[in-house]
Design a protein around this motif. Sequence first.
Motif, mmCIF file in Angstrom:
data_model
loop_
_atom_site.group_PDB
_atom_site.id
_atom_site.type_symbol
_atom_site.label_atom_id
_atom_site.label_comp_id
_atom_site.label_asym_id
_atom_site.label_seq_id
_atom_site.Cartn_x
_atom_site.Cartn_y
_atom_site.Cartn_z
ATOM 1 N N LYS A 356 -25.332 9.788 -0.848
ATOM 2 C CA LYS A 356 -26.454 9.731 0.097
ATOM 3 C C LYS A 356 -26.240 10.721 1.232
ATOM 4 N N SER A 360 -28.605 14.269 1.832
ATOM 5 C CA SER A 360 -29.498 14.307 2.997
ATOM 6 C C SER A 360 -29.470 15.656 3.709
ATOM 7 N N TYR A 400 -28.837 13.437 7.353
ATOM 8 C CA TYR A 400 -29.980 14.160 7.925
ATOM 9 C C TYR A 400 -29.553 14.865 9.210
ATOM 10 N N SER A 414 -37.904 7.588 15.611
ATOM 11 C CA SER A 414 -38.157 6.352 14.861
ATOM 12 C C SER A 414 -39.448 6.431 14.050
ATOM 13 N N ARG A 415 -40.420 7.204 14.548
ATOM 14 C CA ARG A 415 -41.708 7.274 13.859
ATOM 15 C C ARG A 415 -41.730 8.299 12.728
ATOM 16 N N GLN A 417 -38.787 9.378 11.003
ATOM 17 C CA GLN A 417 -37.570 9.388 10.210
ATOM 18 C C GLN A 417 -37.831 9.195 8.708
ATOM 19 N N SER A 418 -38.732 8.293 8.360
ATOM 20 C CA SER A 418 -38.995 8.045 6.934
ATOM 21 C C SER A 418 -39.531 9.302 6.242
ATOM 22 N N TYR A 419 -40.379 10.077 6.969
ATOM 23 C CA TYR A 419 -40.877 11.330 6.400
ATOM 24 C C TYR A 419 -39.719 12.317 6.202
ATOM 25 N N TYR A 420 -38.857 12.374 7.208
ATOM 26 C CA TYR A 420 -37.745 13.318 7.169
ATOM 27 C C TYR A 420 -36.807 12.987 6.008
ATOM 28 N N GLU A 421 -36.487 11.712 5.832
ATOM 29 C CA GLU A 421 -35.569 11.301 4.774
ATOM 30 C C GLU A 421 -36.124 11.607 3.385
ATOM 31 N N ASN A 422 -37.448 11.661 3.275
ATOM 32 C CA ASN A 422 -38.085 12.001 2.003
ATOM 33 C C ASN A 422 -38.366 13.492 1.877
ATOM 34 N N ALA A 428 -43.585 15.061 8.856
ATOM 35 C CA ALA A 428 -42.816 14.569 9.996
ATOM 36 C C ALA A 428 -43.273 15.238 11.289
#
Length: 557
Positions: A356, A360, A400, A414-415, A417-422, A428
């Motif tokens: 992981k 990243s 990341y 926080s808003r 992060q999910s886009y960045y991780e994908n 993002a």
Amino acid sequence: MDYELKFDPKTIEHLGVKMYSTLPPALAEIISNAYDADSDKVILTFHEQNRVPKSISIKDDGEGMSASDIQNKFLVIGRNRRDVEGDKPSKKHNRLPTGKKGLGKLALFGLAKKITVDTVQDGLRNRFVLDWDNLLSADGSYHPQIEIANQKTDSPNGTTIKLSELKRKTPFDLESIADSLSKIFIIDNSFSIELKTTNPDDKSILVNNERKYALIEQEFTWTEKDLISSDSDYYGKISFTFITTKTPIPPNSGLRGVTLFSRGKLVNAPEYFSSSTSSHFYQYLTGWIRADFIDLLDEDVISTNRQSINWDHPEMQELREFLSKLILQVGKEWREKRKNKKEERFSKNTGIDKEKWLSSMSDDVRKPVEKIVDVMTKDEEVESTFTPIIQALHEIVPEYPELHWRHLHKKIRSRIQSYYENQQFAEAADQGTKVYGQILREISGESLDGTDLAKLFATGDKKRPKKPKIKVADVNTESGWNIQEGQAHMTRGVMAGFRNPMNHAPIDVVVPEIFTQLDCLNILSLISYLTTRLDYSDNDRSENNSESSASDNKCNW
């Protein structure tokens, strides 16, 4: 009664002395005879005097030999038991015979000049002596010395063979002998092999299957259940255990490679059944294969000393090709298992999910980090030494890293992060501009959007100043006025130059044709900066607009 052994002396010399000049293979032939005699156990006793070998006695509790057996079976060189008696199982233990060529008895002359055979069958005892020097001087016919002939006895059935006037001059090493014998047999539960000395203080040693691989540290194993499918021609025809070790197997251990057995006895010394053995995998591989069908072939493919197979035989060629493919499959699975285990150990020692973590990162960051980690974890023996260093590296280069290195404002991070991780960097950055706009509306209470958000920082001009809706600096100073103006210009710029293009064209067209991944990351940094300025804003929600400290001016949204 007179026993007679007929032979050409050169036969004894070539097939006995020269072929069985070392102790374990020669003893193995005598042990095989005990096994074929339906024994429960065989005991080998080694006698020394002042550390000089004197004799070896091999005693079994098998069916023994009659006078007729001695003359017509034991003393016939090259007698094929299976041709004469049939390939049928024994009465007591249902064993199929391991002996076939009738040459194993010659192994005795590889060890000693004098051989005494003492045997009992059905209450009758016979004992005779074979003398090497007398045998060689005989002219094609030798008469052993008979000491006991058909003597009545209450002793149970069995045979004791004593080897004296030994050719060996070095002391016996029972542990080493036991290790070597364990590699020659697959020992079933109905048969016991025990080694001991005449010294009452010495402990006896059992030769068993566990001893075969006791000196290596096993890591992974495979059996026929793992590798042979039910539709294979070899399903139910062969069985095996392949073993890989944690560290390379010493070359002088005799364990590198896979040993082939038939009817529980070695027929082919350890090898890999492949012409290409350059991979370091082969340094870790050992094990055994049992293929009893080899003994059923019309042609005898087993060498006289049972160290090799005639691989030119058509069925043996097919077996070799099959075994080669099996071992290649084991090598492939071994690499995967070893990789997974190494990563599990890495995770346990460091607390880091390496896969992981590395996945990243962008390629330009991942490659050097991966190289550092690989060097530190290549040698498993020192992996724990580098654990603190790897943990420190993880702190410097976290998951990341480009996201963390930019030290984004927590509300933005926080808003998005999910886009960045994908790996959705454009989404993002776009989400970042929307979060920034939402924060501005919450502070101001206005419903503006897009470039109009810049109006919230408007100060008029110095001649006709006006109070901004959101103040991010002390506009009474030159520097503060410039910062306030800059916040307005940059807000208008990011909305016009990034947010609007992102929202008025398909995202897969905008990125990467207009904006690159780096552009999106830079936008995030700009949004983070603008949002951070708001932490020090005075939103003038109080009517008196009183002076307050910088900490009081922080907005608590």
